[in-house]
Design an enzyme around this catalytic site. Structure first.
Site, PDB file in Angstrom:
ATOM      1  N   LYS A 259      -2.840 141.257  21.892  1.00 54.56           N
ATOM      2  CA  LYS A 259      -2.127 140.248  21.098  1.00 54.56           C
ATOM      3  C   LYS A 259      -2.652 138.858  21.445  1.00 54.56           C
ATOM      4  CE  LYS A 259       1.452 138.063  19.128  1.00 54.56           C
ATOM      5  NZ  LYS A 259       1.389 137.800  17.692  1.00 54.56           N
TER       6      LYS A 259
ATOM      7  N   CYS B 288      -5.431 132.447  11.883  1.00 56.07           N
ATOM      8  CA  CYS B 288      -4.039 132.801  11.637  1.00 56.07           C
ATOM      9  C   CYS B 288      -3.433 131.850  10.622  1.00 56.07           C
ATOM     10  CB  CYS B 288      -3.218 132.762  12.912  1.00 56.07           C
ATOM     11  SG  CYS B 288      -1.504 133.218  12.576  1.00 56.07           S
TER      12      CYS B 288
ATOM     13  N   ILE C  67     -11.092 141.188   7.898  1.00 51.56           N
ATOM     14  CA  ILE C  67     -10.452 139.909   7.653  1.00 51.56           C
ATOM     15  C   ILE C  67      -9.100 139.826   8.382  1.00 51.56           C
ATOM     16  CG2 ILE C  67     -11.488 139.545   5.381  1.00 51.56           C
ATOM     17  CD1 ILE C  67      -8.882 140.576   4.113  1.00 51.56           C
TER      18      ILE C  67
ATOM     19  N   THR D  39      -5.121 138.225   7.875  1.00 46.72           N
ATOM     20  CA  THR D  39      -4.204 138.453   6.748  1.00 46.72           C
ATOM     21  C   THR D  39      -4.447 137.469   5.604  1.00 46.72           C
ATOM     22  OG1 THR D  39      -2.578 137.051   7.824  1.00 46.72           O
ATOM     23  CG2 THR D  39      -2.384 139.427   8.172  1.00 46.72           C
TER      24      THR D  39
ATOM     25  N   GLY E 272      -8.632 145.440   7.672  1.00 45.82           N
ATOM     26  CA  GLY E 272      -7.876 145.104   6.469  1.00 45.82           C
ATOM     27  C   GLY E 272      -7.364 146.353   5.786  1.00 45.82           C
ATOM     28  N   GLY E 273      -6.153 146.731   6.134  1.00 41.82           N
ATOM     29  CA  GLY E 273      -5.493 147.842   5.439  1.00 41.82           C
ATOM     30  C   GLY E 273      -6.022 149.221   5.782  1.00 41.82           C
TER      31      GLY E 273
ATOM     32  N   GLY F 231      -4.880 147.983  12.023  1.00 44.74           N
ATOM     33  CA  GLY F 231      -3.819 147.003  12.251  1.00 44.74           C
ATOM     34  C   GLY F 231      -2.451 147.528  11.882  1.00 44.74           C
ATOM     35  N   THR F 232      -2.002 147.124  10.705  1.00 53.83           N
ATOM     36  CA  THR F 232      -0.653 147.470  10.249  1.00 53.83           C
ATOM     37  C   THR F 232      -0.356 148.968  10.333  1.00 53.83           C
ATOM     38  OG1 THR F 232      -0.660 145.523   8.858  1.00 53.83           O
ATOM     39  CG2 THR F 232       0.900 147.234   8.260  1.00 53.83           C
TER      40      THR F 232
END
Lengths: 261, 287
Positions: free
Chosen positions: B28, B113, B174, B176, B226-227, B248-249
């Site tokens: 983080k 960010c 990338i 967000t 990215g996704g 990531g997510t």
């Protein structure tokens, strides 16, 4: 903190009231490790929309490694869960967070509002394990009768004294759950365990502070992961100088530790 | 690799993930001093994605060393530390301090960010600023310096080239995509910060396009982000020219996603008789 990920078979689906459902799933590791007030993160399907897991407090655990959640249909995720067939498997992470701390030698008041009462059943059972039934009292508030009538009966079925109050007067007195706290008789130290919508909890916390009663509240926040990674579930600290997180420091907080906005 | 801000400091996922199997853990983002972050609500779900405006809440450099590093030292997996600051001096100091810690295999410079009012994104949208930050970090950090790029620009290749020229060893992209959502009951933005960064499967096509573009204009390695949710997603990024990928997510939805993607790439290679993952890199670009 040990968190388990289980593919939990749905054993039972009950419609408790209009829009309120109870799912029983088989998740032995989570059932064995859960404490009242902790929660689970549930995927509501295999697709990417809705994307995120949904947090639900553990409603009850039962013999045979069963975990129950109780929820109201409020959006796409909860609708998908309400439609789940028995036999399907749910992807469940848990148990997560810090639950209720059962106070010693106290009068225990379980104060719930609407669907927020879900974790209080599990809590009541654990308090009963170490205390007599007479030392527990359940105070339930809701907008209208249908939201809590069946659940109030479940508490009564456990041999507990239940007081209900509704905003429209359709069950019990007319008013808010904090009105029930006004005529609370104090014989021993009082511990209030609160769970429900934020404005209700704020009022409960205020009443407790005025009477010097112990107060633990379970707070609901938006969150993505439940694993202290997304940091979405921020709750402002009482000193207003930073945030604690519902998934790690909560969801149950001492009412004096958080800022009431 | 696990993307910064989606995997804590590794420890959070320790009971669910075999951390030794990961390519790298990207911690983080940390700043010199602790940051509180933004007021809630900080996240909102959108179609196949989520918006976040956490505001770079983090424990700060000192507590990173005293509280987070010892766990990470116990894991064989390389540690990459994401760093962020308001000024070039902030980045320099972070780089200097982390350079002394052998466990830190690389730094990822966050100039992208979208959720803080100063610094951060300004560095990421201006090629000259991006160049200056990169150069400063490279001067104080002797191991690989990776720069994380923002998609919130008109031409991402301009920033990518500026950063390469300044000495970066790699790029990750990338971050967000700036977005927002409004609650139609309260008629207010869903995020307290109004705007937030969109992530998740919804942004994958944008990310893939940008990786493709940047792969055509720089010669340093690219880490695609990215996704990415499935092995198939990861393979697309490799084919577009990424040398590695970050998840990531997807870690929020499935904590084991990164491990499963590593395994799935292996299965794909085997099934298609491809000897090495390196054979996939940029394959879709070759005619």
């Amino acid at each position: 903190m040990q968190v388990y990920k289980e593919l939990a078979e749905i054993i039972r689906r009950e419609q408790v009231a209009e829009d309120i459902y109870r799912l029983t799933v088989k998740a032995p590791d989570i059932a064995a490790a859960s404490k009242p007030g902790q929660f689970v993160m549930v995927r509501t399907g295999e697709g990417l929309d809705p994307l995120l897991r949904r947090p639900f407090s553990v409603h009850q655990v039962a013999e045979g490694g069963m975990v129950q959640i109780l929820f109201k249909v409020i959006g796409k995720g909860t609708q998908a869960l309400a439609n789940m067939e028995v036999g399907r498997k749910l992807d469940v992470l848990g148990p997560i967070g810090r639950g209720f701390t059962i106070a010693d030698d106290s009068q225990h008041f379980l104060v719930g509002g609407g669907i927020g009462i879900a974790p209080l059943f599990f809590l009541a059972r654990r308090i009963l394990k170490k205390s007599e039934a007479f030392s527990i009292r359940v105070l339930l508030g809701a907008r209208t009768k249908d939201e809590i009538a069946a659940l109030a009966d479940d508490f009564k079925g456990m041999g507990l004294v239940v007081d209900t109050i509704t905003e429209d007067g359709s069950l019990g007195k007319q008013g808010l759950v904090t009105d029930l706290m006004a005529d609370l008789q104090q014989e021993k130290p009082v511990m209030i365990y609160g769970c429900g919508p934020y404005p209700m909890l704020r009022a409960v916390a205020k009443t407790c502070r005025e009477n010097s009663w112990g107060c633990q509240v379970s707070l609901e926040t938006m969150m993505a992961c439940g694993l202290a990674a997304c940091l979405g579930c921020a709750v402002l600290r009482a000193d207003m100088k930073g945030y604690v997180h519902a998934c790690k420091d909560g969801p149950v907080f001492d009412a004096d530790d958080v800022a009431w906005l | 690799m696990t993307a910064s801000g989606t995997f804590g400091y590794g420890e959070e996922f320790g009971s669910l993930v075999n951390l030794h199997r990961l390519g790298a853990i990207i911690a983080k983002g940390i700043s010199l001093l602790p940051r509180q972050g933004n007021p809630p609500p900080r996240i909102a779900e959108t179609a196949c994605g989520m918006l976040n405006a956490i505001g770079l809440e983090n424990v700060g450099l000192e507590r990173f060393f005293s509280e987070k590093l010892s766990f990470l030292r116990g894991i064989d997996t390389p540690l990459i530390v994401n760093i962020l600051g308001d000024t070039i001096e902030d980045y320099q100091q972070l780089a200097k301090r982390l350079n002394d810690e052998e466990k830190v295999a690389a730094v990822e410079v966050n100039i992208s960010c979208p959720n803080v009012k100063q610094g951060g994104v300004a560095f990421g949208t201006d090629p000259d600023m991006a160049h200056a930050v990169t150069k400063a970090v490279c001067q104080h950090f002797s191991r690989p310096v990776i720069v994380k790029l923002s998609p919130n620009v008109t031409d991402i290749t301009l920033v990518a080239r500026a950063v390469e020229e300044a000495g970066a060893d790699g790029l990750s992209l990338i971050n967000t995509v700036l977005g927002m959502a409004i609650d139609i009951e309260s008629c207010r933005p869903k995020l307290a910060n109004t705007f937030g960064g969109l992530s998740g499967p919804a942004i994958k096509p944008i990310a893939l396009r940008m990786v493709w573009q940047v792969a055509g204009s720089v010669s340093i390695p690219i880490i695609g982000i990215g996704g990415i949710t499935t092995p198939e997603d990861a393979i697309e990024f490799l084919l577009a020219g990424a040398t590695a990928i970050q998840v990531g997510t997807a870690n929020f939805i499935n904590p084991q996603a990164t491990e499963e993607i590593i395994q799935g790439i292996g299965t794909y290679l085997e099934k298609n008789g491809i000897a090495s993952v390196e054979d996939l890199i940029g394959k879709a670009r070759r005619v």
